[in-house]
Design a protein around this motif. Structure first.
Motif, PDB file in Angstrom:
ATOM      1  N   LEU A   1       0.895  -1.302  -0.062  1.00 18.70           N
ATOM      2  CA  LEU A   1       0.040   0.018   0.049  1.00 18.70           C
ATOM      3  C   LEU A   1       0.952   1.231  -0.038  1.00 18.70           C
ATOM      4  O   LEU A   1       0.392   2.163  -0.666  1.00 18.70           O
ATOM      5  N   VAL A   2       1.727   1.245   0.771  1.00 16.18           N
ATOM      6  CA  VAL A   2       2.917   2.461   0.814  1.00 16.18           C
ATOM      7  C   VAL A   2       3.541   2.666  -0.735  1.00 16.18           C
ATOM      8  O   VAL A   2       3.492   3.706  -1.152  1.00 16.18           O
ATOM      9  N   ALA A   3       3.742   1.622  -1.037  1.00 18.32           N
ATOM     10  CA  ALA A   3       4.753   1.457  -2.576  1.00 18.32           C
ATOM     11  C   ALA A   3       3.440   2.107  -3.443  1.00 18.32           C
ATOM     12  O   ALA A   3       3.864   2.991  -4.464  1.00 18.32           O
ATOM     13  N   PHE A   4       2.182   1.739  -3.369  1.00 18.53           N
ATOM     14  CA  PHE A   4       1.128   2.024  -4.384  1.00 18.53           C
ATOM     15  C   PHE A   4       1.060   3.811  -4.109  1.00 18.53           C
ATOM     16  O   PHE A   4       0.770   4.367  -5.234  1.00 18.53           O
ATOM     17  N   ALA A   5       0.979   4.258  -2.809  1.00 18.10           N
ATOM     18  CA  ALA A   5       0.879   5.685  -2.653  1.00 18.10           C
ATOM     19  C   ALA A   5       2.222   6.451  -3.350  1.00 18.10           C
ATOM     20  O   ALA A   5       2.037   7.455  -3.968  1.00 18.10           O
ATOM     21  N   LYS A   6       3.259   5.941  -3.022  1.00 20.16           N
ATOM     22  CA  LYS A   6       4.399   6.790  -3.506  1.00 20.16           C
ATOM     23  C   LYS A   6       4.684   6.680  -4.992  1.00 20.16           C
ATOM     24  O   LYS A   6       5.059   7.664  -5.565  1.00 20.16           O
ATOM     25  N   ASP A   7       4.208   5.556  -5.592  1.00 27.46           N
ATOM     26  CA  ASP A   7       4.295   5.520  -7.109  1.00 27.46           C
ATOM     27  C   ASP A   7       3.447   6.598  -7.872  1.00 27.46           C
ATOM     28  O   ASP A   7       3.477   6.992  -8.905  1.00 27.46           O
ATOM     29  N   ARG A   8       2.164   6.967  -7.142  1.00 23.90           N
ATOM     30  CA  ARG A   8       1.279   8.042  -7.437  1.00 23.90           C
ATOM     31  C   ARG A   8       1.593   9.385  -6.626  1.00 23.90           C
ATOM     32  O   ARG A   8       0.765  10.268  -7.169  1.00 23.90           O
ATOM     33  N   ASN A   9       2.745   9.644  -6.202  1.00 26.11           N
ATOM     34  CA  ASN A   9       3.091  10.801  -5.518  1.00 26.11           C
ATOM     35  C   ASN A   9       1.992  11.215  -4.487  1.00 26.11           C
ATOM     36  O   ASN A   9       1.912  12.426  -4.374  1.00 26.11           O
ATOM     37  N   LEU A  10       1.439  10.370  -3.787  1.00 25.70           N
ATOM     38  CA  LEU A  10       0.602  10.518  -2.628  1.00 25.70           C
ATOM     39  C   LEU A  10       0.949  10.756  -1.236  1.00 25.70           C
ATOM     40  O   LEU A  10       1.777   9.816  -1.076  1.00 25.70           O
ATOM     41  N   GLU A  11       0.585  11.430  -0.687  1.00 19.44           N
ATOM     42  CA  GLU A  11       1.191  11.503   0.865  1.00 19.44           C
ATOM     43  C   GLU A  11       0.683  10.304   1.415  1.00 19.44           C
ATOM     44  O   GLU A  11      -0.266   9.874   1.469  1.00 19.44           O
ATOM     45  N   VAL A  12       1.745   9.784   2.264  1.00 19.13           N
ATOM     46  CA  VAL A  12       1.517   8.284   2.819  1.00 19.13           C
ATOM     47  C   VAL A  12       2.272   8.079   3.905  1.00 19.13           C
ATOM     48  O   VAL A  12       3.489   8.719   4.437  1.00 19.13           O
ATOM     49  N   ILE A  13       1.414   7.758   5.250  1.00 22.77           N
ATOM     50  CA  ILE A  13       2.258   7.608   6.486  1.00 22.77           C
ATOM     51  C   ILE A  13       1.874   5.996   6.853  1.00 22.77           C
ATOM     52  O   ILE A  13       0.851   5.523   6.547  1.00 22.77           O
TER      53      ILE A  13
END
Length: 476
Positions: free
Chosen positions: A34-46
Motif C-alpha cells: 500500500l505504501v508503494a502504491f501511494a509513493k508511485d502516485r506521489n500521494l502523501e503516505v504514513i
C-alpha cells in the motif's frame, strides 16, 4: 491475470490484494504494498509502527475546500480453510472462483472482509476522473484479532470530519452503532500422570461456524461446547483422562470443529455412549447445523492429564454459557449480549480456553466476564482479559447518514435503512480520537464471513462501488 469482473478498476485491485498473504499479524507485506502504491502516485503516505497506512489525496476541482472525508477499512483477513485443504496462508495467494452470482475462494475464506474496502479505496486513489473532497484513506491492521491497528491511531494523525467505514456485510443497511466487547483467556496448568486404559480420539466436525458477531443469532452449534458436553456424558459412566484437546482457530469465528484424545477404562462402553449422544446432538441441531458429525476411533497412548485437571476442565467447559445471552430491548432482532467459546489450545505446560464476549451494554458485558471469572476460579483456572474495545454509540444527528440514505434511494430507487450491529467495528475506537467525526459503516453483501464458505455477491459489490462514488460526489 485478473478476475475479469466489472468494474475492473475495483476487482483488479482485489485480485492483487489476494496475491499477498494478509492474515492478522502478518500484514507487513501488504502494508508495504500500500505504501508503494501511494509513493508511485506521489500521494502523501504514513505507515506507523503497527503497519497502519494513511494515504492522503487532495480534493478534486470544486471540492478543494470541502471537509475531508476518511475512507476506512482493514487490510487483514480471517484465514480459515476446509479440513482437506492444503492451502498455506503464509505463502499462498487466495484462489478465487466466480460461482454464478458470487465470488468465493477455493476451500478457504475469501478475504472480502475486508479486502473489498481496500480495493474500493485503491480504485478511488488511482482514478483521475472521480469527483471527491480531500481524502484520507485509513487502512488498519489486526482488526480481526482485537482491532490493535485502530487502537494505535493517535490524536492528530487524521483531520477528517466524516468517515466511511466500509466493513459491513449487508447492502442497503447503513450501520450507525456497534457492540463493544472483550476477549477472556482462562489457563489451566497442565499436569500429567499415567492411567491405564483404552485410548480413543473423538472429533466433532461438519459444523457451519461463521462470524461470532453477525452469525451468533443463528444459534449454530459450537464445537468446543459440544465437546465439553460429550466428555461430561462419558464421565458419567466411565473413568476418563484427557490426553490432549483442541478446538476452533479464531476468537471471532464460531468453532466448527474440535478434537480430543482420551484414556478410558471401558472403550466399548464409551463408544456406545458417544454414538448415542451423537444422535441426540444431531436431533438438537437438525435445523441450525444439519452436517454435525461426531467421529470416535482408536488412538495411540501418551501420558494424560491428571484426574483433577481432567475434571476441572470438563467442569469449566460445561458450566460456562455460550451463544446469545440477551436480545436488545430497543431494536427488534438485535442481539444485545453474547459470547463465543472460541478456541481451545494446548501449549507445553498450559491449556488455554479463549472466549469472546460482545455486548452493547457495558454492565451486562461485565456481568458475563464475571461469570467466566468465577467459573475459572471454581475450576482452578487463571482468568485474564487480554483485549477489549468500546461500543460505538448511536447519534441522533448525522449528515453523512442522511446523505447516504438519500444517495442510495436516488441511485437505485430503493429505500435503505440504518441499524446497529452485534459485532465490533473500528468506529468505536476511532471515535476516541475523532469524537466529532460523523461516521457510518456499509458494504456489499458478504455471506458466511470468517468461514471457508465466505462469498461476496458480485452485483452488490458493483452497486456499492457506484454508491461510494456518488456519495463522495455528494459530500461536497
Amino acid at each position: 491475470m485478473s478476475l475479469n469482473i466489472e468494474p475492473k478498476e475495483v476487482f483488479n485491485w482485489f485480485y492483487e490484494l489476494n496475491q499477498i498473504p494478509r492474515e492478522s499479524g502478518n500484514e507487513k507485506e501488504v502494508s508495504d504494498f500500500l505504501v508503494a502504491f501511494a509513493k508511485d502516485r506521489n500521494l502523501e503516505v504514513i505507515q506507523d509502527e503497527e503497519y497502519n497506512v494513511i494515504i492522503k489525496k487532495p480534493g478534486t476541482e470544486g471540492y478543494e475546500n470541502s471537509q475531508t472525508v476518511i475512507i476506512q477499512g482493514h487490510m487483514d483477513m480471517v484465514c480459515v480453510k476446509t479440513e482437506n485443504s492444503n492451502h498455506n496462508f503464509d505463502t499462498d495467494p487466495i484462489e478465487m472462483v466466480v460461482d454464478g452470482e458470487f465470488l468465493r475462494a477455493k476451500d478457504t475464506t475469501l478475504g472480502a472482509d475486508d479486502g473489498i474496502a481496500v480495493a474500493y479505496a485503491l480504485a478511488i486513489l488511482d482514478s483521475d476522473d472521480l469527483s471527491h473532497p480531500p481524502l484520507e484513506v485509513l487502512i488498519t491492521t489486526n482488526e480481526e484479532t482485537g482491532m490493535d491497528g485502530a487502537a494505535a491511531i493517535k490524536d492528530g494523525m487524521l483531520k477528517g470530519t466524516r468517515l466511511l467505514n466500509i466493513d459491513s456485510e449487508e447492502e442497503g443497511i447503513f450501520l450507525v452503532s456497534c457492540a463493544g466487547g472483550a476477549t477472556a483467556e482462562v489457563e489451566f496448568k497442565i499436569e500429567r500422570e499415567d492411567f491405564k486404559g483404552e485410548v480413543l480420539e473423538i472429533s466433532v466436525k461438519g459444523l457451519l461456524g461463521g462470524h461470532s458477531g453477525s452469525e451468533i443469532i443463528r444459534q449454530r452449534a459450537n464445537a468446543n461446547k459440544l465437546m465439553g458436553r460429550i466428555l461430561n456424558e462419558i464421565r458419567k459412566a466411565a473413568q476418563i483422562r484427557i490426553i490432549s484437546i483442541t478446538g476452533g482457530i479464531k476468537h471471532n469465528a464460531i468453532p466448527s470443529d474440535a478434537k480430543v484424545k482420551i484414556v478410558v477404562d471401558n472403550g466399548e462402553k464409551v463408544k456406545e455412549i458417544v454414538k448415542e449422544f451423537e444422535k441426540q446432538l444431531k436431533a438438537e441441531y437438525r435445523v441450525e447445523d444439519g452436517g454435525l458429525t461426531v467421529i470416535i476411533e482408536d488412538a495411540q497412548y501418551s501420558k494424560p492429564y491428571t484426574e483433577q485437571l481432567t475434571s476441572n476442565f470438563i467442569d469449566y467447559s460445561v458450566v460456562i454459557p455460550d451463544g446469545v445471552i440477551s436480545m436488545s430491548k430497543d431494536i427488534d432482532g438485535l442481539v444485545e449480549t453474547s459470547l463465543n467459546n472460541a478456541v481451545i489450545e494446548e501449549f507445553e505446560d498450559v491449556l488455554k480456553y479463549t472466549t469472546s464476549v460482545r455486548s452493547s451494554s457495558a454492565s451486562e458485558l461485565q456481568y458475563v466476564l464475571n461469570v467466566l471469572e468465577i467459573a475459572a476460579e471454581k475450576c482452578r483456572g487463571s482468568f485474564e482479559i487480554t483485549n477489549s474495545y468500546p461500543a460505538w454509540q448511536f447519534e441522533e444527528e448525522s449528515e453523512v447518514r442522511d446523505k447516504a440514505l438519500q444517495t442510495y434511494k436516488d441511485l437505485f430507487g430503493e429505500e435503505a435503512t440504518y441499524d446497529a450491529i452485534h459485532a465490533g467495528l473500528e468506529c468505536g475506537l476511532l471515535k476516541g480520537v475523532l469524537p466529532d467525526c460523523d461516521m457510518i459503516s456499509y458494504g456489499p453483501n458478504i455471506f458466511d464471513a470468517h468461514s471457508p464458505t465466505e462469498r461476496m455477491e458480485i452485483k452488490s459489490a458493483q452497486k456499492m462501488w457506484k454508491f461510494t462514488k456518488e456519495l463522495l460526489k455528494n459530500l461536497k
